[in-house]
Structures are given as structure tokens and as C-alpha cells.
Design an enzyme around this catalytic site. Structure first.
Site, PDB file in Angstrom:
ATOM      1  N   CYS A 115       0.802  -1.221   0.000  1.00  0.00           N
ATOM      2  CA  CYS A 115       0.000   0.000   0.000  1.00  0.00           C
ATOM      3  C   CYS A 115       0.836   1.273   0.000  1.00  0.00           C
ATOM      4  O   CYS A 115       0.335   2.350  -0.322  1.00  0.00           O
ATOM      5  CB  CYS A 115      -0.953   0.008   1.190  1.00  0.00           C
ATOM      6  SG  CYS A 115      -1.967  -1.479   1.304  1.00  0.00           S
ATOM      7  N   HIS A 254      -3.697   6.917   2.604  1.00  0.00           N
ATOM      8  CA  HIS A 254      -4.075   5.592   2.121  1.00  0.00           C
ATOM      9  C   HIS A 254      -5.435   5.234   2.700  1.00  0.00           C
ATOM     10  O   HIS A 254      -5.709   5.466   3.881  1.00  0.00           O
ATOM     11  CB  HIS A 254      -3.026   4.568   2.547  1.00  0.00           C
ATOM     12  CG  HIS A 254      -3.423   3.168   2.254  1.00  0.00           C
ATOM     13  ND1 HIS A 254      -3.844   2.768   1.002  1.00  0.00           N
ATOM     14  CD2 HIS A 254      -3.485   2.064   3.047  1.00  0.00           C
ATOM     15  CE1 HIS A 254      -4.142   1.485   1.035  1.00  0.00           C
ATOM     16  NE2 HIS A 254      -3.940   1.031   2.261  1.00  0.00           N
ATOM     17  N   ASN A 284     -10.030  -0.733   0.118  1.00  0.00           N
ATOM     18  CA  ASN A 284      -8.573  -0.670   0.080  1.00  0.00           C
ATOM     19  C   ASN A 284      -8.075  -1.221  -1.255  1.00  0.00           C
ATOM     20  O   ASN A 284      -8.213  -2.412  -1.529  1.00  0.00           O
ATOM     21  CB  ASN A 284      -7.997  -1.479   1.253  1.00  0.00           C
ATOM     22  CG  ASN A 284      -6.483  -1.404   1.334  1.00  0.00           C
ATOM     23  OD1 ASN A 284      -5.802  -0.991   0.406  1.00  0.00           O
ATOM     24  ND2 ASN A 284      -5.951  -1.823   2.472  1.00  0.00           N
TER      25      ASN A 284
END
Length: 327
Positions: A115, A254, A284
């Protein structure tokens, strides 16, 4: 001569058409819409078709970024693609996209830091531009996380989606990336895993589907790490840039979990209006989260030319990264 900075000159993103809602997941695993929203903030996510791969999504996002910038693919000096879900181990995704774009003059390589990937790639691009080595760099975050999601694991399958976001960075003397900060805690890497060639009985035992390629995560440990590192990485990168939190117009974090974002907002002592959130729509998407969110924030007029923006992320490895950009 003034030091060169990597300036954003155009961006684009791609999202699959298929929407996987919380109601859909209720039919697949023991969960509920109320539980998912309360624990994660996610209402739906996008899922790529079976014949759409990471390289396809990366290409679509890159093509939009190029079109929005009015440059030719031949003008690109370098393509960096951040992904932990490549089509193949070789050729890498960036080489596949380079070929498809016709970016014949561009070097190309992938970065894998989960990520954190887009910020890692942005940091590398900034270094190439700051030294004068390259003038135009395409940076893409692209993920096909549905391929590695265990849809029998109620703790993780509600989290992930697919997509790609891309930005073109160009050498500038007055605007652009002011500072970046990247780091890693390999000791904590065991808290978020997906196996490739390695065989590991303990890792297999954790997985509901007993498929070693699926992603397993210790959610509580990752959450604690994420809140702590998001806050510290934000303050560290602002200090590098000679700025304070009061100088920031927008933070694009994020999009992993709304509880992580809310926890970081409180610790940073900022107004939630200064933090861009789109997790409810997409979940996500690993390295694709930040570039897609940045594109949307620009489209919605929440980020404008001259604004000071902080990008901050964390991910598998465990890794973290942040960047301050003058738009």
C-alpha cells in the site's frame, strides 16, 4: 540553477465497472453491512473482470494521464509501476504498459511495497528528476487485489478492491514534490503476508481457504502500526519540507480503514475537512488508493493549483511513506 522538483502535470485513473456491495458480501460470508461500515467505513468496492489484469488497469490509467497532459508517450523517460499483484513475475507490469503505450524511449520497472507503493515510486521518480537524470516520469499505482483475496475470510474479504491511478511528473524549478519520507519495519512484516514460491506450514494454517497466495492479515496489529506511522510520517515529512501542519491544505491518506484515518486525524489535531476520504466507494486498493483519491480530490476542486498537499500511506512489509507536494 535552482534545484529541480518533480511537478505533477497530469493524472488519470481507472476503476472496473463491477461493484461488489456489502449486501453481496452478506451472501458470500458471515458478515453484515452494519458490521462492515462500523468497522471499516466501506460500503462497496470495484472488482475487475476475470480477463482484466493489473497491466490492463495500469494502461487505462496511464493512457488517461497522458491524454490529460497532452504529451506523447515517446516523451516519457521512465515508467514506474507500484503493484503487489503483477500479471506475471516477468515481464513486469511496467514493461507491459510501456509496450502497450508505445513509450519506446522510457526505461521501466516495478516497485513492490504494497500500500506504500505509490509513494515509494513517487520518491524514486523525484530523485531521478531532482538530479536532472530524467525530465518526464510516469508513476502508476495499480492493483488487482480481488485475485489474492480470500472470500471465505470474513476479516479480510470485506476490505479490498481493484483499480489504478497514474500521474506524470515533470521537472520544475518552482513547484512539485517538496519532500518525501519512506521507511520500513521488517520485524512487523509477519502481520500481513501473501506467499509466492515459499512453503510455510504456519502461514498455510492461518488461511481459511488454505491457499497460500491469498492475503492474510493480523488486523489489530496493522491498525496500531498504521495510526502511529501515519501521524509520525506526516510530521516527519513536513519537518523535512520546513513546514507545519497548519501549512497543509489537504491530506490524502491511504484508504485502508476509516478507523485508522479518524485516529490519525485526532492525533494530528486537524479538521477532518482537510482529509480526503473515498474509502466508502472503493475500499482498500493498496498502491492504487492514493493516486485515485488524489485524482478525485483534484476533480472535485478540493485540491487546487498552489495548494500544499500531504500524501501518506502504510502497508505490507511493513512499510510507510509520505510526501509533501506543492500543486
Amino acid at each position: 540553477m535552482m534545484a529541480l522538483k518533480a511537478k505533477i502535470v497530469g493524472g488519470g485513473y481507472y476503476l472496473p465497472d463491477r461493484v461488489l456491495t456489502n449486501a453481496d458480501l452478506e451472501q458470500m460470508v458471515d458478515t453484515s453491512d452494519e458490521w462492515i461500515v462500523r468497522r471499516t467505513g466501506i460500503k462497496e468496492r470495484r472488482i475487475a473482470d476475470n480477463d482484466v489484469y493489473t497491466s490492463d488497469m495500469a494502461f487505462y490509467a496511464a493512457r488517461k494521464a497522458i491524454d490529460n497532459t497532452n504529451i506523447n508517450p515517446e516523451d516519457l523517460d521512465l515508467i514506474i509501476i507500484a503493484t503487489c499483484t503483477p500479471d506475471m513475475y516477468t515481464p513486469n507490469v511496467s514493461c507491459m504498459v510501456q509496450a502497450r503505450l508505445g513509450a519506446v524511449n522510457a526505461a521501466a520497472f516495478d516497485i513492490s511495497s504494497a500500500c506504500t507503493g505509490f509513494i515509494s515510486a513517487l520518491t524514486v521518480a523525484n530523485q531521478f528528476i531532482a538530479t536532472g537524470y530524467y525530465k518526464k516520469v510516469l508513476v502508476v499505482g495499480a492493483e488487482n487485489l480481488s485475485r489474492m483475496t480470500d472470500y471465505k475470510d470474513r476479516n479480510t474479504c470485506v476490505l479490498f478492491g481493484d483499480g489504478a491511478g497514474a500521474f506524470i511528473f515533470e521537472a520544475s524549478e518552482d513547484e512539485g514534490v517538496l519532500a518525501t519520507e519512506i521507511g520500513a519495519d521488517g520485524v512487523g512484516g509477519k502481520n500481513l503476508t501473501s506467499l509466492a514460491f515459499r512453503d510455510d506450514e504456519a502461514e498455510m494454517a492461518k488461511r481459511v481457504s488454505k491457499n497460500k497466495q491469498t492475503l492474510w492479515m493480523d488486523g489489530s496489529e496493522v491498525l496500531k502500526f498504521a495510526v502511529r506511522t501515519m501521524v509520525q510520517a506526516t510530521f516527519d515529512v513536513l519537518e523535512k519540507a520546513g513546514l507545519s501542519i497548519d501549512d497543509v491544505d489537504m491530506i490524502v491518506p491511504h484508504q485502508a480503514n476509516i478507523r485508522i484515518i479518524d485516529g490519525a486525524v485526532k492525533r494530528l489535531g486537524i479538521d477532518s475537512e482537510k482529509v480526503f476520504v473515498n474509502i466508502e466507494k472503493y475500499g482498500n486498493m493498496s498502491s492504487a488508493c492514493i493516486p485515485i483519491a488524489l485524482c478525485e480530490a483534484i476533480e472535485q476542486g478540493k485540491i487546487k493549483k498552489g495548494d500544499t498537499v500531504v500524501l501518506v500511506g502504510f502497508g505490507g512489509g511493513l512499510t510507510w511513506g509520505s510526501a509533501v507536494i506543492k500543486m
